[in-house]
Design an enzyme around this catalytic site. Structure first.
Site: not given
Length: 396
Positions: A229, A309
């Site tokens: 995630h 990220h």
């Protein structure tokens, strides 16, 4: 005449969820793994919402209700949720695409247990409350609830519910097929990197504590569990700076539970972490917090969201938060044109060494006819210049 136990008509707007109305979201969820955790006060509309979800995902959905699995006599013996929990575990182990848990789910411990078991079986988790206008109105809930609760009791339950309304964090979660592709890409990248003479010559020692004769296995060196995630906002259950304001943003509410694409532009490795840099669209930047301690990019002369990220792995003893810090350092080196060594072009992209054991692979454009996975006859991900797109599910 209408029977007394007949369901009342659906309240206007009470089913206005993306996963019930958006066709792309519905198509992706039918081929993924999603745990929908319903929470709310008695009479707020949880069971009606569960029924609507089951109808939309007919043949791909299982509803697990506390009313059917939790018996009053078991609460006395401490076995209250045993049957419910066993049913949840069974459905997750079987890989049912959409699993719905219909219960109060109003404590941190309960929500944490559900989240842990979802991650164990690689399910995206979505916490939901009914959108009925009376969902938190004790006076109206006295009339709506079938449990015969007094207003004071419902008010007490409301206090407990509100204390758990904001999650640990908000983020974008990769759906099942994208997770598998991301794992494969990560493994291929690490295997290729460790095989290169440039990696061995530059700084293999950074990964093996100075043992010159020891070969490094980056797949074992980096550890990762759970669903991939990209965190947008760390909330600490409402205690973090700006958490409550973020949760109330209209853009956050509208995107919650909706499938869209997450674009990856770079894979990076340091002696501490391995990750994938995310390039946010203008719409996605609306969901990225600003003016908080979480986003220190403005103080470093970087654009908002520069360190977005996906954490792909951490070395032993290193926390996930280090991934974002490593990416910030790489971005700063890139912007300041610090000494770098363009090592070579690999199949996926151009590999650069920045020093101090820090490597970055800028992704190339590839054959547009190559498609990994399908969803409703459409690509599950596509590649374009220096980026890879993966469907993700916005959840908390």
């Amino acid at each position: 005449n209408k029977p007394e136990d007949a369901d009342p008509p659906v309240a206007a707007g009470s089913l206005a969820f993306a996963f019930l109305q958006d066709e792309r979201t519905k198509a992706v969820l039918r081929e993924s793994r999603t745990l929908l955790i319903l929470r709310g006060l008695p009479g707020s509309g949880k069971t009606r919402l569960a029924t609507a979800i089951k109808d939309v995902y007919e043949g791909a959905c299982s509803v697990i209700s506390a009313d059917e699995n939790v018996k009053p006599e078991n609460n006395v013996s401490g076995e209250g949720h045993k049957a419910l929990d066993e049913a949840i575990q069974a459905r997750c182990m079987s890989g049912t695409p959409v699993v719905v848990v219909d219960d109060a789910n109003d404590t941190h411990d309960r929500l944490a247990w559900l989240g842990q078991h979802a991650e164990l079986h690689l399910y995206c988790t979505l916490f939901l409350e009914p959108l009925t206008e009376w969902s938190r109105d004790p006076e109206k809930l006295v009339q709506k609830s079938k449990q015969g609760l007094e207003k004071d009791k419902i008010q007490a339950l409301k206090v407990v519910l509100e204390a758990t309304s904001i999650p640990l964090f908000f983020g974008w979660f990769l759906v099942s097929k994208s997770q598998e592709h991301m794992k494969t890409m990560k493994v291929d990248f690490l295997k290729t990197l460790v095989s290169l003479d440039a990696f061995k010559n530059h700084n293999q020692l950074a990964f093996v504590d100075g043992e010159a004769e020891k070969e490094v296995n980056l797949e074992e060196y980096f550890h990762r569990e759970g669903v991939f995630h990209c965190t947008t906002k760390f909330c600490d259950y409402g205690k973090a700076e700006g958490a409550k304001e973020y949760a109330e943003k209209q853009s956050v509410k509208e995107s919650y539970g909706r499938v869209s694409e997450l674009v990856l532009s770079t894979l990076f490795v340091t002696p501490r972490t391995v990750g994938a840099r995310v390039s946010l669209t203008e719409d996605q930047l609306q969901l990225w917090p600003s003016n908080t301690k979480q986003d220190a990019t403005s103080d470093m002369g970087m654009a908002r969201g520069s360190h977005a990220h996906v954490m792909l792995g951490c070395a032993e003893g290193v926390g996930p938060v280090q991934t974002g810090l490593d990416l910030l350092e790489l971005v700063q080196m890139e912007q300041e044109s610090q000494t770098r060594d363009l090592v070579q072009d690999l199949e996926l992209g151009s590999l650069t060494y920045y020093g101090k054991g820090m490597w970055a692979l800028s992704l190339f454009k590839r054959d547009p006819d190559i498609i990994i996975g399908t969803c409703g006859g459409k690509p599950l991900w596509r590649q374009s210049t220096r980026e890879i797109s993966l469907p993700m599910f916005r959840v908390s």
